[in-house]
Write an enzyme that holds these catalytic residues in place. Structure first.
Site, PDB file in Angstrom:
ATOM      1  N   PHE A 174       0.849  -1.191   0.000  1.00  0.00           N
ATOM      2  CA  PHE A 174       0.000   0.000   0.000  1.00  0.00           C
ATOM      3  C   PHE A 174       0.883   1.239   0.000  1.00  0.00           C
ATOM      4  O   PHE A 174       1.673   1.438   0.919  1.00  0.00           O
ATOM      5  CB  PHE A 174      -0.946   0.039   1.203  1.00  0.00           C
ATOM      6  CG  PHE A 174      -1.872   1.220   1.147  1.00  0.00           C
ATOM      7  CD1 PHE A 174      -3.029   1.172   0.371  1.00  0.00           C
ATOM      8  CD2 PHE A 174      -1.578   2.392   1.820  1.00  0.00           C
ATOM      9  CE1 PHE A 174      -3.865   2.288   0.271  1.00  0.00           C
ATOM     10  CE2 PHE A 174      -2.406   3.507   1.727  1.00  0.00           C
ATOM     11  CZ  PHE A 174      -3.561   3.454   0.958  1.00  0.00           C
ATOM     12  N   ASP A 213       9.205   3.103   1.965  1.00  0.00           N
ATOM     13  CA  ASP A 213       8.004   3.816   2.403  1.00  0.00           C
ATOM     14  C   ASP A 213       7.860   3.640   3.909  1.00  0.00           C
ATOM     15  O   ASP A 213       7.450   2.580   4.387  1.00  0.00           O
ATOM     16  CB  ASP A 213       6.785   3.258   1.646  1.00  0.00           C
ATOM     17  CG  ASP A 213       5.473   3.940   2.054  1.00  0.00           C
ATOM     18  OD1 ASP A 213       5.434   4.577   3.119  1.00  0.00           O
ATOM     19  OD2 ASP A 213       4.487   3.790   1.308  1.00  0.00           O
ATOM     20  N   LYS A 256       2.084  10.318   8.267  1.00  0.00           N
ATOM     21  CA  LYS A 256       1.390   9.851   9.474  1.00  0.00           C
ATOM     22  C   LYS A 256       1.993  10.362  10.792  1.00  0.00           C
ATOM     23  O   LYS A 256       1.691  11.474  11.209  1.00  0.00           O
ATOM     24  CB  LYS A 256       1.297   8.323   9.461  1.00  0.00           C
ATOM     25  CG  LYS A 256       0.361   7.802   8.352  1.00  0.00           C
ATOM     26  CD  LYS A 256      -0.079   6.363   8.575  1.00  0.00           C
ATOM     27  CE  LYS A 256      -1.237   5.974   7.661  1.00  0.00           C
ATOM     28  NZ  LYS A 256      -0.842   5.373   6.387  1.00  0.00           N
TER      29      LYS A 256
HETATM   30  C1  LIG Z   1      -1.054   5.563   4.974  1.00  0.00           C
HETATM   31  C2  LIG Z   1      -0.013   5.127   4.044  1.00  0.00           C
HETATM   32  C3  LIG Z   1       0.188   5.771   2.817  1.00  0.00           C
HETATM   33  C4  LIG Z   1      -0.718   6.879   2.319  1.00  0.00           C
HETATM   34  O1  LIG Z   1      -0.729   7.986   3.163  1.00  0.00           O
HETATM   35  P1  LIG Z   1      -1.907   9.063   3.035  1.00  0.00           P
HETATM   36  O2  LIG Z   1      -1.510  10.139   4.006  1.00  0.00           O
HETATM   37  O3  LIG Z   1      -3.167   8.364   3.411  1.00  0.00           O
HETATM   38  O4  LIG Z   1      -1.938   9.533   1.637  1.00  0.00           O
HETATM   39  C5  LIG Z   1       1.231   5.344   2.021  1.00  0.00           C
HETATM   40  N1  LIG Z   1       2.037   4.347   2.406  1.00  0.00           N
HETATM   41  C6  LIG Z   1       1.883   3.700   3.572  1.00  0.00           C
HETATM   42  C7  LIG Z   1       2.819   2.609   3.947  1.00  0.00           C
HETATM   43  C8  LIG Z   1       0.843   4.061   4.430  1.00  0.00           C
HETATM   44  O5  LIG Z   1       0.658   3.389   5.568  1.00  0.00           O
END
Ligand SMILES: *Cc1c(COP(=O)(O)O)cnc(C)c1O
Length: 416
Positions: free
Chosen positions: A142, A226, A255
């Site tokens: 994701f 990421d 986040k």
């Molecule tokens: C939450 C998340 C995203 C996307 O972040 P948003 O602020 O919702 O756009 C991308 N990569 C990872 C691993 C995430 O947990």
């Protein structure tokens, strides 16, 4: 607002991109939130690993108020002190050394969009170098919901309504063998999560990050990690890649670095820092004084209060206590530090989450058989005791019905 009223408003006025909202929350403090009827909930999801310091932490509140009263936004034609300070802080925490650089965005997806463009810049043919049109990511990964990051996200069901995808992305199985088979001199980048949060808090195989670093370096591809869910101390290190002691070419964060304020960033290492040049990317809000001042304060408090260490110690304590519940539903736990996936023996995570909410506990179902637990990083014994009490009740509620179903199907089988 009465119960019917807010549900009516939500049903009528909000885009239907998510299901029905469970509650209308009006206030939070520490690890707790209150709904409009005054019912208190223990928040062990923390806005999906966002509220690192919990709700309404005085450091967060003071940073928002002070910076808002000083200077909030001037556009990226200009620099501001908190922006420069946060860039330096992120470089230090990520260990980039002097050759690191930071691009500021407003969300995780935007940070990953910048990473995607970074990979494309690296993949552009120039100065006698061949083009690298391919980008590798993992199945079930994701990386966000915008069109670029959706292409990186390895979930066909999420992509399907929005085809065609941005081209060039291939999803591979999370094994070193699959990476070896896919890697080549035409690959611009490998993009990976150190722990796949949205897939259900799924760990990478042992040694994967090492092998990934080795293979990407050998073929001249970028390794982009990421850290949007795993960063800001959540796993018991500042960033998830630091458990593997590798040096990536870039990481993305969001986040937890804002503690509730929307902010994201791309942090680059070494030569990769020179790929962007004037005119190649930008954002109106990204890195404004307000957001960067808040993030700087949040990271400062994580450091001052030793919350990276707390995430590690409290994570271990929570895992032990969850195992000690002895629920027949629980198969074990995955993840690291305070990013915990409670693996269930049946696909009843949705039912466990619903039962938890009825008992006053917020967690979520990261996949049908995994409950995700991601509390604020500053929790202590009181919150953990409270969590174990509520989670035990929630599991017991669902155990009853699962066992009942099993009995019924056993009876049916016998009588059939
Ligand atoms: C939450 C998340 C995203 C996307 O972040 P948003 O602020 O919702 O756009 C991308 N990569 C990872 C691993 C995430 O947990």
């Amino acid at each position: 607002m009465s119960d019917a009223t807010w549900r009516d408003h939500a049903g009528r006025d909000l885009v239907r991109n998510v299901g029905d909202r469970f509650a209308l929350f009006v206030r939070g403090e520490g690890a707790y939130v209150w709904d409009e009827g005054g019912t208190r909930y223990l928040d062990f999801l923390a806005g999906i690993a966002v509220n690192s310091l919990g709700h309404a932490h005085p450091v967060f509140v003071d940073a928002v108020a002070t910076q808002a009263a000083t200077l909030a936004h001037v556009s990226n034609y200009f620099a501001t002190p908190p922006q420069l300070a946060l860039a330096a802080k992120l470089k230090q925490l990520a260990g980039t050394g002097p050759r690191g650089r930071v691009y500021f965005a407003n969300s995780g997806a935007e940070a990953n969009e910048a990473a995607f463009k970074l990979a494309r810049l690296h993949g552009t043919a120039r100065e006698g170098r061949a083009a690298r049109p391919r980008i590798l990511t993992l199945e079930n990964a994701f990386h966000g919901r915008t069109m670029g990051t959706l292409a990186l996200t390895g979930k066909p069901a999420m992509q399907e309504p929005f085809l065609p995808m941005v081209p060039g992305v291939e999803h591979i199985a999370p094994t070193v063998e699959a990476l070896e088979a896919a890697m080549g001199d035409d690959v611009a980048a490998l993009v990976i999560e150190p722990i796949q949060g949205e897939a259900g808090v799924v760990d990478l195989p042992d040694g994967y990050l090492h092998a990934a670093r080795e293979l990407t370096s050998r073929h001249g591809a970028l390794l982009i990690v990421d850290e949007i869910q795993t960063g800001a101390g959540r796993t018991g290190r500042w960033f998830g890649f630091q458990h593997a002691a590798i040096v990536p070419d870039a990481i993305t964060v969001a986040k937890g670095i804002g503690g509730g304020f929307p902010i994201g960033a791309l942090v680059t290492f070494g030569d990769t820092s020179e790929l962007f040049y004037p005119g190649t990317h930008g954002s109106t809000f990204g890195g404004n004084a307000l957001g960067t001042a808040v993030s700087l304060a949040v990271l400062g408090e994580i450091e001052r209060a030793d919350l990276v260490e707390n995430a590690s110690a409290r994570g271990a304590q929570l895992r032990e206590r969850i195992a000690a519940i002895g629920s027949p539903l629980v198969a074990g736990t995955r993840g690291r530090g305070l990013l915990i996936g409670v693996a269930l023996r049946h696909p009843v995570a949705g039912a466990v989450v619903a039962a938890a909410q009825e008992h006053g506990l917020i967690v979520n179902a990261a996949n049908p058989s995994t409950v995700r637990v991601a509390p604020p990083l500053n929790i202590g014994d009181v919150e953990i005791d409270d969590f174990i009490g509520l989670f035990t009740k929630a599991l017991a509620t669902v155990e009853g019905s699962v066992l009942l179903d099993a009995d019924e199907s056993a009876t049916t089988e016998v009588s059939a």
